[in-house]
Design a protein around this motif. Structure first.
Motif, mmCIF file in Angstrom:
data_model
loop_
_atom_site.group_PDB
_atom_site.id
_atom_site.type_symbol
_atom_site.label_atom_id
_atom_site.label_comp_id
_atom_site.label_asym_id
_atom_site.label_seq_id
_atom_site.Cartn_x
_atom_site.Cartn_y
_atom_site.Cartn_z
ATOM 1 N N PRO A 149 -30.279 -33.202 71.195
ATOM 2 C CA PRO A 149 -29.631 -33.247 72.614
ATOM 3 C C PRO A 149 -30.811 -33.041 73.764
ATOM 4 C CG PRO A 149 -29.105 -31.191 71.698
ATOM 5 C CD PRO A 149 -29.821 -31.785 70.840
ATOM 6 N N PRO A 150 -30.634 -33.628 74.702
ATOM 7 C CA PRO A 150 -29.522 -35.090 74.983
ATOM 8 C C PRO A 150 -29.970 -36.108 74.368
ATOM 9 C CG PRO A 150 -30.661 -34.629 76.941
ATOM 10 C CD PRO A 150 -31.377 -33.705 75.983
ATOM 11 N N GLU A 151 -31.136 -36.313 74.002
ATOM 12 C CA GLU A 151 -31.585 -37.613 73.628
ATOM 13 C C GLU A 151 -30.998 -38.246 72.334
ATOM 14 O OE1 GLU A 151 -35.698 -37.958 72.767
ATOM 15 O OE2 GLU A 151 -36.065 -39.894 72.625
ATOM 16 N N ILE A 152 -30.888 -37.472 71.247
ATOM 17 C CA ILE A 152 -30.447 -38.090 70.112
ATOM 18 C C ILE A 152 -28.972 -37.117 69.607
ATOM 19 C CG2 ILE A 152 -30.382 -38.488 67.671
ATOM 20 C CD1 ILE A 152 -33.465 -39.072 68.264
ATOM 21 N N LEU A 153 -27.618 -37.727 69.621
ATOM 22 C CA LEU A 153 -26.534 -36.909 69.156
ATOM 23 C C LEU A 153 -26.052 -37.650 67.913
ATOM 24 C CD1 LEU A 153 -25.035 -36.929 72.996
ATOM 25 C CD2 LEU A 153 -26.440 -35.146 71.718
ATOM 26 N N ARG A 154 -25.994 -36.589 66.934
ATOM 27 C CA ARG A 154 -25.190 -37.116 65.875
ATOM 28 C C ARG A 154 -23.892 -36.685 65.191
ATOM 29 N NH1 ARG A 154 -30.945 -36.622 64.602
ATOM 30 N NH2 ARG A 154 -31.881 -38.714 63.944
ATOM 31 N N CYS A 155 -23.146 -37.253 65.062
ATOM 32 C CA CYS A 155 -21.839 -37.003 64.489
ATOM 33 C C CYS A 155 -21.495 -37.245 63.183
ATOM 34 C CB CYS A 155 -20.584 -37.494 65.442
ATOM 35 S SG CYS A 155 -20.975 -37.357 67.044
ATOM 36 N N ARG A 156 -20.694 -36.599 62.416
ATOM 37 C CA ARG A 156 -19.991 -36.525 61.137
ATOM 38 C C ARG A 156 -18.588 -36.641 60.919
ATOM 39 N NH1 ARG A 156 -19.280 -31.925 59.016
ATOM 40 N NH2 ARG A 156 -20.108 -30.143 59.913
ATOM 41 N N VAL A 157 -17.993 -37.249 60.138
ATOM 42 C CA VAL A 157 -16.522 -37.003 59.578
ATOM 43 C C VAL A 157 -16.592 -35.480 58.689
ATOM 44 C CG1 VAL A 157 -15.000 -37.626 57.706
ATOM 45 C CG2 VAL A 157 -16.550 -39.397 58.846
ATOM 46 N N ASN A 158 -15.420 -34.996 59.460
ATOM 47 C CA ASN A 158 -15.276 -33.462 58.858
ATOM 48 C C ASN A 158 -15.141 -33.393 57.346
ATOM 49 O OD1 ASN A 158 -14.931 -32.304 61.409
ATOM 50 N ND2 ASN A 158 -12.996 -33.225 61.633
ATOM 51 N N ASN A 159 -15.657 -32.393 56.710
ATOM 52 C CA ASN A 159 -15.510 -32.202 55.367
ATOM 53 C C ASN A 159 -14.253 -32.309 54.612
ATOM 54 O OD1 ASN A 159 -18.479 -31.737 55.243
ATOM 55 N ND2 ASN A 159 -18.055 -29.554 55.665
ATOM 56 N N ASP A 160 -13.042 -32.048 55.400
ATOM 57 C CA ASP A 160 -11.859 -31.974 54.887
ATOM 58 C C ASP A 160 -10.977 -33.320 55.345
ATOM 59 O OD1 ASP A 160 -11.507 -31.627 57.479
ATOM 60 O OD2 ASP A 160 -10.056 -30.084 57.495
ATOM 61 N N SER A 161 -11.844 -34.227 55.929
ATOM 62 C CA SER A 161 -11.522 -35.701 56.231
ATOM 63 C C SER A 161 -12.166 -36.715 55.633
ATOM 64 C CB SER A 161 -11.427 -35.833 57.678
ATOM 65 O OG SER A 161 -10.799 -34.801 58.448
ATOM 66 N N THR A 162 -12.912 -36.510 54.670
ATOM 67 C CA THR A 162 -13.721 -37.623 53.959
ATOM 68 C C THR A 162 -13.085 -38.779 53.439
ATOM 69 O OG1 THR A 162 -13.732 -36.116 51.895
ATOM 70 C CG2 THR A 162 -15.752 -35.961 53.338
ATOM 71 N N ASN A 163 -11.900 -38.407 52.981
ATOM 72 C CA ASN A 163 -10.876 -39.480 52.300
ATOM 73 C C ASN A 163 -10.154 -40.119 53.490
ATOM 74 O OD1 ASN A 163 -11.941 -39.168 49.688
ATOM 75 N ND2 ASN A 163 -10.739 -37.289 49.526
ATOM 76 N N SER A 164 -9.900 -39.781 54.787
ATOM 77 C CA SER A 164 -9.040 -40.277 55.702
ATOM 78 C C SER A 164 -9.656 -41.639 56.095
ATOM 79 C CB SER A 164 -9.244 -39.499 56.952
ATOM 80 O OG SER A 164 -10.543 -39.158 57.421
ATOM 81 N N SER A 165 -8.718 -42.471 56.797
ATOM 82 C CA SER A 165 -9.347 -43.615 57.095
ATOM 83 C C SER A 165 -10.019 -43.386 58.575
ATOM 84 C CB SER A 165 -8.097 -44.471 57.677
ATOM 85 O OG SER A 165 -7.276 -44.094 58.534
ATOM 86 N N ARG A 166 -11.127 -44.320 58.608
ATOM 87 C CA ARG A 166 -11.771 -44.329 59.789
ATOM 88 C C ARG A 166 -12.203 -45.621 60.335
ATOM 89 N NH1 ARG A 166 -15.804 -42.134 56.158
ATOM 90 N NH2 ARG A 166 -13.881 -40.997 55.496
ATOM 91 N N HIS A 167 -12.573 -46.016 61.498
ATOM 92 C CA HIS A 167 -12.647 -47.217 62.151
ATOM 93 C C HIS A 167 -14.217 -47.313 62.847
ATOM 94 C CE1 HIS A 167 -8.674 -47.977 61.224
ATOM 95 N NE2 HIS A 167 -8.254 -46.806 61.913
ATOM 96 N N ALA A 168 -14.891 -48.392 62.541
ATOM 97 C CA ALA A 168 -16.188 -48.678 63.181
ATOM 98 C C ALA A 168 -16.173 -48.470 64.879
ATOM 99 C CB ALA A 168 -16.967 -49.610 62.552
ATOM 100 N N ASN A 169 -14.892 -48.798 65.204
ATOM 101 C CA ASN A 169 -14.568 -49.402 66.725
ATOM 102 C C ASN A 169 -14.531 -48.037 67.140
ATOM 103 O OD1 ASN A 169 -14.080 -51.266 68.602
ATOM 104 N ND2 ASN A 169 -11.912 -50.393 68.773
#
Length: 222
Positions: A149-169
């Motif tokens: 930060p602040p130049e590069i910020l990375r996010c990920r899916v929670n470990n307990d949500s890996t099978n949940s639906s997600r949307h690129a939008n």
């Protein structure tokens, strides 16, 4: 007639001092000029806001005005001056933290702070903004270990949500909100995850990054 913007910074997080309550700081920025380093602190006595404010030199973190003798109303001069000294440091920190990003970049030398300290303030504020945005997307979390930060910020899916639906939008919504809140030109750096040839990446991605375009150039120009 000169155009100006009045920055109003709330001081509600300050404690209620026995003799005076600090309400907010008002700072005028005139169009085409660097922001002023003098502010007016609005205050109350016994819960009643007073008509006059107390001037501060925010570059030095000190009050340059005080109450007149006829305004003391039962408090001693020594008690008032100790209160002003104690409050000045906290008020200055709040102002420095809450000024718009471009003002921090443009004026950090006049704040008598080195670049590293200013950078830490910006990092902290950026992460706070991103985490607030991510509360609208419970399956996502900020990846502190792999971000710059602040130049590069990375996010990920929670470990307990890996099978949940997600949307690129959602990623596009997040970067749009981040640009609005930080006033910085963030864009999507990348997104992806473990997949095979039959997977739809828009549905199985597990991480993404956001990046400021031409970060150093923007910092110098703002």
């Amino acid at each position: 007639m000169s155009e100006y913007i009045k920055h109003i910074i709330d001081l509600e997080e300050l404690p209620d001092y026995k003799c005076i309550q600090f309400l907010r700081v008002e700072i005028l920025t005139f169009k085409g000029l660097n922001p002023s380093f003098f502010g007016r602190v609005r205050y109350a006595r016994n819960g009643i806001e007073q008509d006059e404010g107390l001037a501060m030199d925010l570059s030095k973190g000190i009050f340059i005005a005080t109450l007149r003798d006829d305004q003391l109303n039962g408090i001693t001069r020594d008690e008032l001056e100790r209160t002003l000294q104690d409050a000045a440091d906290d008020i200055t920190k709040i102002v420095r933290y809450n000024l718009p990003f471009e003002d921090l970049y443009r004026s950090h030398n006049r704040w008598d702070q080195n670049e590293e300290k200013v950078g830490k303030e910006i990092e902290k504020k950026t992460i706070k903004i991103l985490n607030k945005i991510l509360t609208e997307y419970p399956y996502l979390t900020y990846d502190e270990d792999h971000s710059e930060p602040p130049e590069i910020l990375r996010c990920r899916v929670n470990n307990d949500s890996t099978n949940s639906s997600r949307h690129a939008n959602d990623i596009y919504e997040i970067v749009k909100k981040l640009r609005t809140e930080t006033r910085q030109p963030y864009s999507i750096g990348s997104y992806g995850g473990s997949s095979n040839g039959n997977d739809d990446l828009d549905k199985v991605w597990t991480r993404f990054s956001l990046r400021i375009s031409n970060f150093e150039e923007n910092a110098r120009n703002n």
